[in-house]
Design an enzyme around this catalytic site. Structure first.
Site, PDB file in Angstrom:
ATOM      1  CD  GLU A   1      -2.713  -1.243   2.931  1.00 19.23           C
ATOM      2  OE1 GLU A   1      -3.809  -1.308   2.783  1.00 19.23           O
ATOM      3  OE2 GLU A   1      -1.755  -0.172   3.420  1.00 19.23           O
TER       4      GLU A   1
ATOM      5  CB  THR B   1       3.456  -9.527   9.210  1.00 20.19           C
ATOM      6  OG1 THR B   1       3.553 -10.383  10.109  1.00 20.19           O
ATOM      7  CG2 THR B   1       2.142  -9.223   8.632  1.00 20.19           C
TER       8      THR B   1
ATOM      9  NE  ARG C   1       0.875   5.365  11.646  1.00 19.37           N
ATOM     10  CZ  ARG C   1      -0.134   4.099  11.457  1.00 19.37           C
ATOM     11  NH1 ARG C   1      -0.845   3.660  12.026  1.00 19.37           N
ATOM     12  NH2 ARG C   1      -0.233   3.923   9.779  1.00 19.37           N
TER      13      ARG C   1
ATOM     14  CD  GLN D   1       1.021  -0.808  18.208  1.00 20.20           C
ATOM     15  OE1 GLN D   1       1.605   0.325  18.424  1.00 20.20           O
ATOM     16  NE2 GLN D   1       2.112  -1.025  17.135  1.00 20.20           N
TER      17      GLN D   1
ATOM     18  CB  VAL E   1      -4.353  -1.779  18.046  1.00 20.79           C
ATOM     19  CG1 VAL E   1      -3.877  -1.838  16.958  1.00 20.79           C
ATOM     20  CG2 VAL E   1      -4.195  -0.937  18.907  1.00 20.79           C
TER      21      VAL E   1
ATOM     22  N   GLY F   1      -7.869  -5.154  14.469  1.00 24.26           N
ATOM     23  CA  GLY F   1      -8.672  -5.572  13.374  1.00 24.26           C
ATOM     24  C   GLY F   1      -8.231  -4.108  12.266  1.00 24.26           C
ATOM     25  CG  ASP F   2      -4.722  -3.974  10.586  1.00 23.38           C
ATOM     26  OD1 ASP F   2      -5.364  -4.978  10.518  1.00 23.38           O
ATOM     27  OD2 ASP F   2      -3.130  -4.023  11.163  1.00 23.38           O
TER      28      ASP F   2
ATOM     29  CB  SER G   1      -6.957   2.150  16.889  1.00 24.26           C
ATOM     30  OG  SER G   1      -5.567   1.802  15.805  1.00 24.26           O
ATOM     31  CB  VAL G   2      -8.093   1.011  10.221  1.00 21.90           C
ATOM     32  CG1 VAL G   2      -9.243   0.159  11.010  1.00 21.90           C
ATOM     33  CG2 VAL G   2      -7.829   2.718  10.404  1.00 21.90           C
TER      34      VAL G   2
END
Lengths: 351, 351
Positions: free
Chosen positions: A64, A92, A120, A148, A232, A234-235, A300-301
């Site tokens: 992306e 990943t 961030r 994370q 956090v 699920g993104d 949060s994504v």
């Protein structure tokens, strides 16, 4: 930073320099200062050029590009997501990013962003919790103790005053790693044997698991009144962590609705399910937490503006720390029209 | 290239290395080999993921990201366009790009692309002319003698057998620079005092001026039968070089119609004005030049696949030439879940 006056040069922050920068500044100070820059940018949300990320999907994963601009600076992040990578000893998710001057289009910074994204993401979560969690929240459950987890723990300690952590991961060695890494941080840590055990007495529940499929890390009965959920993990499409029933009981706060409806927990809900934009809570145009029994959820994504803030923050630290190298990235002929002449002259200088 | 086995390392081709690479290989060989890779990729056009460029516009210019993928490799280019830059001694256009492995999302190459874009633009023009110009074409007019001119001249010499150049620029010093840089190239060069003079006797007309406004570099009376027009300078909305009447008389060939209709010469025409896609000429599914009196026009705007080919070509040269440095761009913890531990351990190694 006078050397940067050479027009061909772009400062580059390598992984090694990023690690040194985090340690030099101190991870909690870094997270706190970064959170301030993120909050500053969220407060001027409306000036930003916002586009959904540009994704290139394949059977193995996704690559992306996430651009944004405030009209003065332009930033973009390159980020991949390849769940299979871990089995080959790869990350990943890896990322790097660029910050540029909108006025002349020249890049001003190239930076690693694998570590910076972790920072961030945690800083954004903690900023959201500052507005959404109960002010007396001191105990946080962290479900999912991967890459994370420590960043989340330290951001919530530094920014929200969290003093107690309750850790759970389906793989106990991940929790052990987390415990080891947080030794000496001043956080009181309890290792738990189930999600159910982890959430007992927690004021804040952070879910940050890595499953790609729709998972149910939290069920409705596990969430008591007054809790703030920091979701956090699920993104992306098809990746969620919370049972739908929780989403019905909670007031939901998001970064950028068009993206969150595709990628976040709310992909499980109707496309018009009510959500509040976090930036509106910060500017006071929308309500955050209204009472101590309300369940709040930050879905949060990760949005491009947070990466922009992170690049902006890192750039502000370069002059004082010198933690960068100079990259000969831009062709800079003495006469702009004489690009070929520059190539020819380099022959002469080679001898 | 064994060092690249380190998962954190991405090979980086700086401006200096790119210049050395061009000189080591030889500019005409570089252009010829690059043209072969471009042709190879155009022939498998249908496998590519094609998206229009993602542009961020401001009053001073534009910053664009141009991604594409063939399912195995992913590439993108960052490129700016700021017409005012030249007045400040900066390049109007600078660029860099990244090539990645679709399978794991890891970048495999970061390269300067200001010089490389000039090379790929010229190579693409010459490949198009190989199919569209008369086989006996030997004389080319080049109108606009800025940064792209020499690259066009040398590509057409190497790939199409051009032996004579007729140069014209509104600024005589640009033509002088071009003449100087092409001394010893073997091309017979005539400096001209007008576009009209430049096109006299030319089999191919290359227009590569830098005006941002709609200009008319070529009028209808200047284009005789059998000519191939290589229109390179019209490449964004509001920027064209040819009079409409020429477009009506010519058979028009383009890279990617959705982009060319916005950016190319054909922005002056109806949205359904007939055009032929260049890749179809190469694969034989569409006709190129059909007779010696036909006027052919390559309406070049530059497409992401050409940058992809260029990055692919450069990468193929790294191992043999060693003309790259190693960039510590990707965080690579021994244990993928232990990103924070990696930061902590770097403290220990700092001492």
């Amino acid at each position: 930073m006078s050397a940067i006056a050479n027009l061909n040069i772009v400062p580059f922050v390598s992984v090694d320099h990023m690690m040194k920068l985090v340690l030099r500044i101190g991870v909690e100070t870094f997270l706190t200062e970064l959170a301030e820059v993120i909050e500053e940018d969220f407060r001027r949300w409306e000036v930003f050029d916002k586009t959904p990320r540009i994704a290139s999907h394949s059977s193995d994963g996704v690559i992306e590009l996430m651009p944004t601009s405030d009209g003065t600076l332009y930033g973009f992040k390159y980020v991949n997501g390849h769940p299979k990578n871990m089995r080959q000893g790869r990350q990943t998710v890896t990322a790097f990013g660029v910050l540029s001057d909108v006025g002349n289009g020249y890049p001003m910074l190239l930076s690693e962003m694998t570590i910076l994204t972790a920072l961030r993401t945690a800083a954004t979560s903690a900023v959201a919790a500052k507005y959404l969690a109960r002010p007396d929240a001191r105990c946080m459950a962290v479900i999912g103790n991967g890459a994370q987890a420590e960043f989340q723990a330290l951001a919530f300690k530094a920014i929200c005053g969290i003093t107690h952590l309750r850790l759970y991961d389906i793989d106990r060695s991940a929790s052990d790693k987390c415990l080891r890494n947080l030794e000496g941080s001043g956080l009181a840590i309890t290792l738990c044997h189930s999600s159910q055990e982890a959430v007992e007495g927690a004021d804040i529940i952070t879910t940050v698991t890595a499953d790609k499929q729709c998972a149910t890390i939290l069920t409705d009965n596990m969430v008591g009144p007054g809790v703030h959920i920091n979701a956090v993990g699920g993104d992306c499409p098809g990746k969620t962590e919370l049972h739908r029933d929780i989403l019905h009981r909670a007031d939901i706060f998001v970064e950028y609705p068009p993206q969150t409806r595709i990628e976040g927990e709310i992909q499980q809900m109707a496309p018009d399910h009510p959500v509040t934009e976090l930036w509106q809570v910060m500017t006071g145009t929308a309500k955050g937490r209204s009472d101590s029994r309300q369940i709040t959820l930050f879905d949060s994504v990760g949005f491009a503006i947070e990466d922009f803030s992170a690049l902006r923050y890192v750039r502000s630290k370069l002059a004082a720390t010198g933690l960068f190298t100079e990259l000969d990235l831009l062709a800079d002929p003495d006469e702009p029209r004489d690009l070929y002449g520059m190539v020819l002259r380099s022959k002469a200088s080679v001898g």
